[in-house]
Write a protein that holds these residues in place. Structure first.
Motif, PDB file in Angstrom:
ATOM      1  N   PHE A   1      11.805   4.115   4.218  1.00 48.71           N
ATOM      2  CA  PHE A   1      10.942   4.594   5.304  1.00 48.71           C
ATOM      3  C   PHE A   1       9.813   5.484   4.783  1.00 48.71           C
ATOM      4  N   LEU A   2       9.035   4.916   3.862  1.00 49.90           N
ATOM      5  CA  LEU A   2       7.856   5.620   3.349  1.00 49.90           C
ATOM      6  C   LEU A   2       6.832   5.769   4.479  1.00 49.90           C
TER       7      LEU A   2
ATOM      8  N   PRO B   1       9.182  10.661  -7.405  1.00 53.19           N
ATOM      9  CA  PRO B   1       9.496  10.015  -6.111  1.00 53.19           C
ATOM     10  C   PRO B   1       9.889   8.545  -6.277  1.00 53.19           C
ATOM     11  N   GLU B   2       9.322   7.867  -7.319  1.00 53.32           N
ATOM     12  CA  GLU B   2       9.656   6.456  -7.492  1.00 53.32           C
ATOM     13  C   GLU B   2      11.112   6.267  -7.919  1.00 53.32           C
ATOM     14  N   CYS B   3      11.680   7.283  -8.595  1.00 53.85           N
ATOM     15  CA  CYS B   3      13.094   7.199  -8.970  1.00 53.85           C
ATOM     16  C   CYS B   3      13.978   7.324  -7.738  1.00 53.85           C
ATOM     17  N   ARG B   4      13.589   8.206  -6.853  1.00 52.08           N
ATOM     18  CA  ARG B   4      14.383   8.361  -5.627  1.00 52.08           C
ATOM     19  C   ARG B   4      14.211   7.138  -4.721  1.00 52.08           C
ATOM     20  N   PHE B   5      13.025   6.537  -4.777  1.00 55.44           N
ATOM     21  CA  PHE B   5      12.799   5.284  -4.040  1.00 55.44           C
ATOM     22  C   PHE B   5      13.780   4.214  -4.527  1.00 55.44           C
TER      23      PHE B   5
ATOM     24  N   ARG C   1       0.828  -1.212   0.000  1.00 58.84           N
ATOM     25  CA  ARG C   1       0.000   0.000   0.000  1.00 58.84           C
ATOM     26  C   ARG C   1       0.862   1.261   0.000  1.00 58.84           C
ATOM     27  N   LYS C   2       2.027   1.192   0.668  1.00 58.91           N
ATOM     28  CA  LYS C   2       2.929   2.351   0.645  1.00 58.91           C
ATOM     29  C   LYS C   2       3.345   2.685  -0.789  1.00 58.91           C
ATOM     30  N   VAL C   3       3.597   1.655  -1.589  1.00 54.04           N
ATOM     31  CA  VAL C   3       4.006   1.894  -2.973  1.00 54.04           C
ATOM     32  C   VAL C   3       2.864   2.515  -3.770  1.00 54.04           C
ATOM     33  N   LEU C   4       1.652   1.986  -3.578  1.00 55.27           N
ATOM     34  CA  LEU C   4       0.503   2.554  -4.295  1.00 55.27           C
ATOM     35  C   LEU C   4       0.297   4.018  -3.917  1.00 55.27           C
ATOM     36  N   GLU C   5       0.462   4.323  -2.643  1.00 57.35           N
ATOM     37  CA  GLU C   5       0.288   5.716  -2.207  1.00 57.35           C
ATOM     38  C   GLU C   5       1.402   6.599  -2.752  1.00 57.35           C
ATOM     39  N   LEU C   6       2.604   6.035  -2.872  1.00 61.02           N
ATOM     40  CA  LEU C   6       3.714   6.802  -3.448  1.00 61.02           C
ATOM     41  C   LEU C   6       3.378   7.232  -4.880  1.00 61.02           C
TER      42      LEU C   6
END
Ligand SMILES: [Ca+2]
Length: 316
Positions: free
Chosen positions: A91-92, A221-225, A50-55
């Protein structure tokens, strides 16, 4: 037409990267994400999905919690770590979207029934959910278009051995974690493509420094993830390849020409002391065990195109 997929996963930093890749691939229609225990306990994998979906702002996609334990045996310890948060210490923020009101097994069966012959299951984790779904609804073998799994190690090259991910000399983590579930799935007759260590964990397949800089400097943000997860791995002596293992299944779903496959007879070891979870390919010319199921397995991949696809999609 878009390929309808459910992502069955145990995020996990490479699962997280694979979810991102799928959501950013217009060829795929992600119907749901189902979670299972594997890399981490079920509470953490269900939270991380869910953290990824929210990201990515995709809280429209349901996340259904699945099995918290292997079918038969206790959950083993993972010799590899994905960090304190299971996501390369990104640490999302804790997720606010709720879990679906349905068990993962039921969601898989319901979605397959609603889309006969059209739904692909991308299995990036131990096969516990899928095995139970097949037991509950045997027609799933016909209802699903197919299963693309990160699963096994078939001895086709040195990568199958040098980078074993289970906690014994001859196994891959997803099968090692729940070998009985893998056995159920392999023997079920479902159209299975198993991408094992042979093809999905080449430790010399890595992003260039330029790629990493591009991720670092991207506003996405997904690139920085992804960059942080790679930095976490680098700090432990691993290159970027182990941040993107599960992405191979998504890459194959997007473009099957990325991976060359072959079909062979494969058995899953459920008893060996040194070999629990080994996926044994019977390569003999004579006296082959005809009772073993035929499984399509990954043989080699076009790694240049694979990395280029990942980079293009993350930076888009
Ligand atoms: Ca995984």
């Amino acid at each position: 037409m878009k390929k309808k997929v459910i992502i069955d996963c145990d995020p996990g930093m490479d699962d997280s990267a694979a979810i991102i890749l799928a959501l950013k691939s217009p060829e795929l229609d992600v119907q749901a994400i189902t979670t299972v225990a594997g890399n981490y306990p079920i509470d953490i994998t269900s939270s991380n999905a869910r953290k990824v979906l929210e990201l990515l702002g995709r809280t429209d996609i349901p996340v259904a919690r699945g099995c918290g334990h292997p079918l038969v045996r206790p959950a083993p310890n993972d010799p590899f770590t994905h960090g304190r948060d299971g996501q390369g210490e990104n640490f999302l923020p804790a997720p606010t979207m709720p879990l679906a009101d349905e068990h993962a097994v039921d969601l898989i069966i319901r979605t397959a029934r609603a889309n006969p012959g059209e739904l692909w299951l991308l299995c990036l984790a131990p096969m516990t959910n899928l095995a139970l779904a097949l037991r509950k609804e045997p027609e799933l073998t016909e209802l699903l278009a197919g299963v693309i799994a990160i699963s096994g190690a078939f001895g086709l090259n040195e990568y199958a051995f040098l980078n074993g991910t289970g906690d014994n000399p001859q196994s891959e983590w997803n099968v090692y974690f729940d070998p009985e579930a893998a056995k159920v799935v392999y023997e079920s007759g479902v159209d299975l493509v198993a991408l094992g260590l042979d093809v999905a964990t080449h430790f010399d397949v890595n992003f260039s420094q330029q790629d990493l800089d591009d991720f670092e400097n991207s506003p996405n943000p997904e690139c920085r993830f992804l960059r942080q997860a790679i930095r976490f791995n680098n700090g432990r002596g691993f290159q970027s390849y182990c941040t993107i293992i599960d992405c191979m299944a998504v890459g194959y779903a997007v473009d099957p020409s990325l991976v060359e496959t072959m079909t062979g007879k494969v058995g899953v070891e459920t008893r060996g002391e040194l070999t629990l979870g080994m996926t044994v390919l019977d390569r003999r010319h004579h006296h082959t065990w005809s009772h073993l199921p035929d499984v399509r397995i990954g043989k080699s991949a076009d790694y240049g195109r694979f990395l280029a696809l990942l980079k293009e999609r993350f930076l888009a």
